[in-house]
Design a protein around this motif. Sequence first.
Motif, PDB file in Angstrom:
ATOM      1  N   GLY A 282      -0.412  -4.572   9.634  1.00  0.00           N
ATOM      2  CA  GLY A 282      -1.502  -4.979   8.756  1.00  0.00           C
ATOM      3  C   GLY A 282      -1.932  -3.839   7.846  1.00  0.00           C
ATOM      4  O   GLY A 282      -2.344  -2.775   8.313  1.00  0.00           O
ATOM      5  N   ALA A 283      -1.831  -4.046   6.536  1.00  0.00           N
ATOM      6  CA  ALA A 283      -2.152  -2.975   5.582  1.00  0.00           C
ATOM      7  C   ALA A 283      -3.614  -2.574   5.654  1.00  0.00           C
ATOM      8  O   ALA A 283      -3.968  -1.431   5.333  1.00  0.00           O
ATOM      9  CB  ALA A 283      -1.791  -3.416   4.166  1.00  0.00           C
ATOM     10  N   GLU A 284      -4.462  -3.496   6.070  1.00  0.00           N
ATOM     11  CA  GLU A 284      -5.894  -3.192   6.186  1.00  0.00           C
ATOM     12  C   GLU A 284      -6.228  -2.512   7.506  1.00  0.00           C
ATOM     13  O   GLU A 284      -7.360  -2.054   7.714  1.00  0.00           O
ATOM     14  CB  GLU A 284      -6.704  -4.485   6.024  1.00  0.00           C
ATOM     15  CG  GLU A 284      -6.833  -5.363   7.253  1.00  0.00           C
ATOM     16  CD  GLU A 284      -5.542  -6.060   7.703  1.00  0.00           C
ATOM     17  OE1 GLU A 284      -5.621  -6.843   8.663  1.00  0.00           O
ATOM     18  OE2 GLU A 284      -4.458  -5.830   7.110  1.00  0.00           O
ATOM     19  N   VAL A 285      -5.241  -2.444   8.413  1.00  0.00           N
ATOM     20  CA  VAL A 285      -5.451  -1.885   9.750  1.00  0.00           C
ATOM     21  C   VAL A 285      -4.767  -0.534   9.903  1.00  0.00           C
ATOM     22  O   VAL A 285      -5.358   0.429  10.381  1.00  0.00           O
ATOM     23  CB  VAL A 285      -4.925  -2.874  10.815  1.00  0.00           C
ATOM     24  CG1 VAL A 285      -5.017  -2.261  12.209  1.00  0.00           C
ATOM     25  CG2 VAL A 285      -5.704  -4.182  10.758  1.00  0.00           C
ATOM     26  N   TYR A 286      -3.491  -0.476   9.479  1.00  0.00           N
ATOM     27  CA  TYR A 286      -2.731   0.763   9.523  1.00  0.00           C
ATOM     28  C   TYR A 286      -2.743   1.384   8.128  1.00  0.00           C
ATOM     29  O   TYR A 286      -2.002   0.959   7.239  1.00  0.00           O
ATOM     30  CB  TYR A 286      -1.290   0.499   9.971  1.00  0.00           C
ATOM     31  CG  TYR A 286      -1.159   0.075  11.421  1.00  0.00           C
ATOM     32  CD1 TYR A 286      -0.952   1.016  12.424  1.00  0.00           C
ATOM     33  CD2 TYR A 286      -1.240  -1.271  11.777  1.00  0.00           C
ATOM     34  CE1 TYR A 286      -0.822   0.637  13.753  1.00  0.00           C
ATOM     35  CE2 TYR A 286      -1.113  -1.662  13.100  1.00  0.00           C
ATOM     36  CZ  TYR A 286      -0.910  -0.704  14.085  1.00  0.00           C
ATOM     37  OH  TYR A 286      -0.778  -1.088  15.398  1.00  0.00           O
ATOM     38  N   HIS A 287      -3.584   2.375   7.921  1.00  0.00           N
ATOM     39  CA  HIS A 287      -3.768   2.936   6.587  1.00  0.00           C
ATOM     40  C   HIS A 287      -2.755   4.020   6.249  1.00  0.00           C
ATOM     41  O   HIS A 287      -2.562   4.341   5.072  1.00  0.00           O
ATOM     42  CB  HIS A 287      -5.192   3.493   6.443  1.00  0.00           C
ATOM     43  CG  HIS A 287      -6.253   2.444   6.587  1.00  0.00           C
ATOM     44  ND1 HIS A 287      -7.075   2.363   7.684  1.00  0.00           N
ATOM     45  CD2 HIS A 287      -6.605   1.420   5.766  1.00  0.00           C
ATOM     46  CE1 HIS A 287      -7.896   1.334   7.540  1.00  0.00           C
ATOM     47  NE2 HIS A 287      -7.627   0.743   6.390  1.00  0.00           N
ATOM     48  N   THR A 288      -2.133   4.603   7.264  1.00  0.00           N
ATOM     49  CA  THR A 288      -1.170   5.678   7.042  1.00  0.00           C
ATOM     50  C   THR A 288       0.060   5.458   7.909  1.00  0.00           C
ATOM     51  O   THR A 288      -0.004   4.784   8.949  1.00  0.00           O
ATOM     52  CB  THR A 288      -1.772   7.056   7.385  1.00  0.00           C
ATOM     53  OG1 THR A 288      -2.002   7.126   8.806  1.00  0.00           O
ATOM     54  CG2 THR A 288      -3.069   7.295   6.635  1.00  0.00           C
TER      55      THR A 288
ATOM     56  N   SER B 112       0.859  -1.179   0.000  1.00  0.00           N
ATOM     57  CA  SER B 112       0.000   0.000   0.000  1.00  0.00           C
ATOM     58  C   SER B 112       0.898   1.231   0.000  1.00  0.00           C
ATOM     59  O   SER B 112       2.126   1.117  -0.136  1.00  0.00           O
ATOM     60  CB  SER B 112      -0.918   0.006   1.242  1.00  0.00           C
ATOM     61  OG  SER B 112      -0.169   0.319   2.410  1.00  0.00           O
ATOM     62  N   THR B 113       0.319   2.400   0.162  1.00  0.00           N
ATOM     63  CA  THR B 113       1.120   3.615   0.211  1.00  0.00           C
ATOM     64  C   THR B 113       2.042   3.642   1.425  1.00  0.00           C
ATOM     65  O   THR B 113       2.981   4.433   1.467  1.00  0.00           O
ATOM     66  CB  THR B 113       0.217   4.860   0.246  1.00  0.00           C
ATOM     67  OG1 THR B 113      -0.678   4.755   1.354  1.00  0.00           O
ATOM     68  CG2 THR B 113      -0.579   4.982  -1.044  1.00  0.00           C
ATOM     69  N   THR B 114       1.815   2.772   2.400  1.00  0.00           N
ATOM     70  CA  THR B 114       2.674   2.723   3.583  1.00  0.00           C
ATOM     71  C   THR B 114       3.909   1.848   3.385  1.00  0.00           C
ATOM     72  O   THR B 114       4.838   1.908   4.183  1.00  0.00           O
ATOM     73  CB  THR B 114       1.905   2.221   4.818  1.00  0.00           C
ATOM     74  OG1 THR B 114       1.377   0.916   4.540  1.00  0.00           O
ATOM     75  CG2 THR B 114       0.762   3.158   5.153  1.00  0.00           C
ATOM     76  N   GLY B 115       3.928   1.019   2.339  1.00  0.00           N
ATOM     77  CA  GLY B 115       5.116   0.203   2.116  1.00  0.00           C
ATOM     78  C   GLY B 115       4.832  -1.084   1.370  1.00  0.00           C
ATOM     79  O   GLY B 115       3.696  -1.370   0.973  1.00  0.00           O
ATOM     80  N   ASN B 116       5.905  -1.841   1.200  1.00  0.00           N
ATOM     81  CA  ASN B 116       5.834  -3.166   0.556  1.00  0.00           C
ATOM     82  C   ASN B 116       5.653  -4.265   1.599  1.00  0.00           C
ATOM     83  O   ASN B 116       5.801  -4.039   2.798  1.00  0.00           O
ATOM     84  CB  ASN B 116       7.115  -3.446  -0.232  1.00  0.00           C
ATOM     85  CG  ASN B 116       7.290  -2.551  -1.432  1.00  0.00           C
ATOM     86  OD1 ASN B 116       8.329  -1.915  -1.585  1.00  0.00           O
ATOM     87  ND2 ASN B 116       6.301  -2.488  -2.309  1.00  0.00           N
ATOM     88  N   THR B 117       5.341  -5.446   1.112  1.00  0.00           N
ATOM     89  CA  THR B 117       5.206  -6.574   2.017  1.00  0.00           C
ATOM     90  C   THR B 117       6.566  -7.026   2.551  1.00  0.00           C
ATOM     91  O   THR B 117       7.618  -6.659   2.060  1.00  0.00           O
ATOM     92  CB  THR B 117       4.462  -7.737   1.339  1.00  0.00           C
ATOM     93  OG1 THR B 117       4.999  -7.956   0.030  1.00  0.00           O
ATOM     94  CG2 THR B 117       2.976  -7.434   1.233  1.00  0.00           C
ATOM     95  N   VAL B 118       6.530  -7.928   3.506  1.00  0.00           N
ATOM     96  CA  VAL B 118       7.569  -8.129   4.509  1.00  0.00           C
ATOM     97  C   VAL B 118       8.918  -8.598   3.971  1.00  0.00           C
ATOM     98  O   VAL B 118       9.017  -9.626   3.305  1.00  0.00           O
ATOM     99  CB  VAL B 118       7.084  -9.168   5.529  1.00  0.00           C
ATOM    100  CG1 VAL B 118       8.105  -9.363   6.650  1.00  0.00           C
ATOM    101  CG2 VAL B 118       5.754  -8.769   6.104  1.00  0.00           C
TER     102      VAL B 118
ATOM    103  N   ALA C 172       2.397   7.057  15.541  1.00  0.00           N
ATOM    104  CA  ALA C 172       1.756   7.386  16.813  1.00  0.00           C
ATOM    105  C   ALA C 172       2.075   6.349  17.886  1.00  0.00           C
ATOM    106  O   ALA C 172       2.032   6.654  19.091  1.00  0.00           O
ATOM    107  CB  ALA C 172       0.248   7.506  16.622  1.00  0.00           C
ATOM    108  N   LEU C 173       2.400   5.129  17.476  1.00  0.00           N
ATOM    109  CA  LEU C 173       2.710   4.077  18.449  1.00  0.00           C
ATOM    110  C   LEU C 173       3.941   4.419  19.265  1.00  0.00           C
ATOM    111  O   LEU C 173       4.033   4.060  20.446  1.00  0.00           O
ATOM    112  CB  LEU C 173       2.909   2.740  17.740  1.00  0.00           C
ATOM    113  CG  LEU C 173       1.719   2.189  16.952  1.00  0.00           C
ATOM    114  CD1 LEU C 173       2.115   0.896  16.246  1.00  0.00           C
ATOM    115  CD2 LEU C 173       0.518   1.966  17.860  1.00  0.00           C
TER     116      LEU C 173
END
Length: 247
Positions: A212-218, A14-20, A224-225
Amino acid sequence: MQVTFLGTNGWYDSTTGNTVSALITARDYDIILDAGNGIAKADRYISQDKPVFLFISHFHLDHTEGLHTLVKFRFRKGLAICGQIGTRADLAGLVREPYTVPLDKVPFAVAVTELADGPHELPFKVTCLPLVHPVPCRGFRFEIDGKVITYCTDTGVCDNAITLARGADLLITECGLKPGQKSPDWPHLNPEDAIHIAKAAKVKRLALMHFGAEVYHTLEERRALKGQFEEICPGLIVSEDGMTVDV
């Protein structure tokens, strides 16, 4: 020694990154952790002149889909792919025509090693143990260059994660869930769970990845963590693609 996070998303890009995928740059070896789409960026950070080891935790696609890009590399000292018992058969089914270039046709030597649970010398010391996940999944503890790095993803809270992380200089583990979230039918960790493992194992530093890409959208949701949990977990690393940390 350094660790570079090549891909930090769970499930999909997603826009937050690639998979692991992550990279341990040691003195004599380059060690890649999992082969999500982030692995395609490994050549930005390595010379390809050292032996390269790739450890696969399990065969969910967000940890293996980047195997399709191996043909782009020129590992002059070869690639050793290591994983649990059954890895050779899983690779043969996944990395083959008509889907991608088979391992015996990439432009460097590839050896596959299946690791029983327990300690091994490869030639550095690595210990693997099963984690809690819907499919067989292994965590790894690396002892190299006088340091200990533990990699545990995907998993729920379990004794083996604590055992692998005991006294580690760096624990890299997943954060598939947001604070307070639980997923009993498909085990993953929230930040509190990851910190619990780190504290129980008395690790020096904790790094979170596999968001999780479906959980952390940005990325802001991830960042914030650090403010929320660093007081109880000093030095907490909230990873992003391209981040490098010294160990």
